[in-house]
Design a protein around this motif. Sequence first.
Motif, PDB file in Angstrom:
ATOM      1  N   ILE A 196     -15.037 -20.146   2.970  1.00  0.00           N
ATOM      2  CA  ILE A 196     -15.682 -19.181   3.853  1.00  0.00           C
ATOM      3  C   ILE A 196     -17.099 -19.613   4.186  1.00  0.00           C
ATOM      4  O   ILE A 196     -17.567 -19.505   5.327  1.00  0.00           O
ATOM      5  CB  ILE A 196     -15.666 -17.784   3.193  1.00  0.00           C
ATOM      6  N   GLU A 197     -17.811 -20.157   3.169  1.00  0.00           N
ATOM      7  CA  GLU A 197     -19.161 -20.646   3.431  1.00  0.00           C
ATOM      8  C   GLU A 197     -19.148 -21.825   4.392  1.00  0.00           C
ATOM      9  O   GLU A 197     -20.015 -21.943   5.273  1.00  0.00           O
ATOM     10  CB  GLU A 197     -19.816 -21.046   2.108  1.00  0.00           C
ATOM     11  N   LEU A 203     -19.714 -22.200  11.988  1.00  0.00           N
ATOM     12  CA  LEU A 203     -20.048 -21.213  13.010  1.00  0.00           C
ATOM     13  C   LEU A 203     -21.519 -21.284  13.381  1.00  0.00           C
ATOM     14  O   LEU A 203     -21.893 -21.148  14.553  1.00  0.00           O
ATOM     15  CB  LEU A 203     -19.699 -19.814  12.506  1.00  0.00           C
ATOM     16  N   GLU A 204     -22.368 -21.518  12.375  1.00  0.00           N
ATOM     17  CA  GLU A 204     -23.799 -21.632  12.651  1.00  0.00           C
ATOM     18  C   GLU A 204     -24.092 -22.848  13.528  1.00  0.00           C
ATOM     19  O   GLU A 204     -24.880 -22.783  14.490  1.00  0.00           O
ATOM     20  CB  GLU A 204     -24.568 -21.733  11.333  1.00  0.00           C
ATOM     21  N   GLU A 208     -25.626 -22.999  17.239  1.00  0.00           N
ATOM     22  CA  GLU A 208     -26.758 -23.809  17.684  1.00  0.00           C
ATOM     23  C   GLU A 208     -26.399 -24.649  18.907  1.00  0.00           C
ATOM     24  O   GLU A 208     -27.188 -24.778  19.849  1.00  0.00           O
ATOM     25  CB  GLU A 208     -27.215 -24.705  16.548  1.00  0.00           C
ATOM     26  N   ALA A 209     -25.178 -25.245  18.878  1.00  0.00           N
ATOM     27  CA  ALA A 209     -24.739 -26.044  20.034  1.00  0.00           C
ATOM     28  C   ALA A 209     -24.641 -25.177  21.280  1.00  0.00           C
ATOM     29  O   ALA A 209     -25.031 -25.591  22.382  1.00  0.00           O
ATOM     30  CB  ALA A 209     -23.387 -26.701  19.726  1.00  0.00           C
ATOM     31  N   ALA A 210     -24.108 -23.953  21.096  1.00  0.00           N
ATOM     32  CA  ALA A 210     -24.014 -23.050  22.245  1.00  0.00           C
ATOM     33  C   ALA A 210     -25.400 -22.687  22.764  1.00  0.00           C
ATOM     34  O   ALA A 210     -25.621 -22.588  23.976  1.00  0.00           O
ATOM     35  CB  ALA A 210     -23.248 -21.779  21.848  1.00  0.00           C
TER      36      ALA A 210
END
Length: 329
Positions: A196-197, A203-204, A208-210
């Motif tokens: 999960i981490e 996801l983080e 950032e890429a988004a």
Amino acid sequence: MTRRNEASVGLVVIAGILLVVFGTIWMRGLRLGHEEVTVQARFHEVGQLLTGSSVKFRGVPIGRVENIALEPGGGAVIVTMSVSGDVRMPDDRVVVLAPESLFGDWQAEIVSRAQFPHYAYAQTMEPAVLPGYALPDMSRLTAVADQIAGNLATISERFEIAFTEETAYNIREAIENIQEVSAQLTSLVGSQQEAIEEVARNLEQTSEAAGQAALTMQRAFAEVEAAIGGGRLTGIIQNVESATARTDTLATLLAAASQDLRVTAARADTTFAHISGIASAMERGEGTLGMLLRDTALYHNLVEMNVEVQALLRDLRENPRRYINLRIF
């Protein structure tokens, strides 16, 4: 002395009459010097309400009940009341009947409908007749309480029948199973915490890429806005329009050249057809050229004649006097 006694008796009689009159006025709730208006209300039932019962507004007596009668057909009850005309009542007024005391006295209270919006008022099509609702009296509440008690007793008996010792054992076993499942879920969550981490870190990074992509798009939009504001986009559009016009002209010239090329090709096809016919005729030996091509003797004669002509020309160059003899007189 006799006259004094008669006067005393007369005063007592007058005082008694006044006492009866004012007592009657007080008992009926009449107020002297105030105008009264008649108000009607419609109810499904009126409980223990009687003629002469008090009519109140905000807890203050303002009139009395004058008449209680069934409406034609017996579908509801119409209650006629006399109330003080100087009392300003709400626009959404309704009438609620309720016990006034524990001794069986009832009252009619004029209230705002917004105060008790969930009551099932007896509606009417006549604007002058107010909707009304009668609260249940103590006897009905007691009957309802007895019915509720009977239902609770029935539920209790059925619960005793359903809840046996075996049922309790099954419930305890189910609770133990739930505890075991909860422990397994806790272990599973602990083992999957690293995954999960990792997902959270991915996801983080994706976020950032988004964000960077959003910044790039923002810069691109800024460049487009600058191009529009600086007039560069207008120049580009004009150049595109000019190139489009030139392309149209070139397409027109190409179409004309294509038409001329088709005409030339048609003429070439005709010429090639004639040449092909001549070649076929020559191959068949038709005409002078055909005969020359098919007659090998003539070819050899021409070759011999060519050799002889060349020999004659050489001899002519070498010995011109043999052929030219000039005499001058």
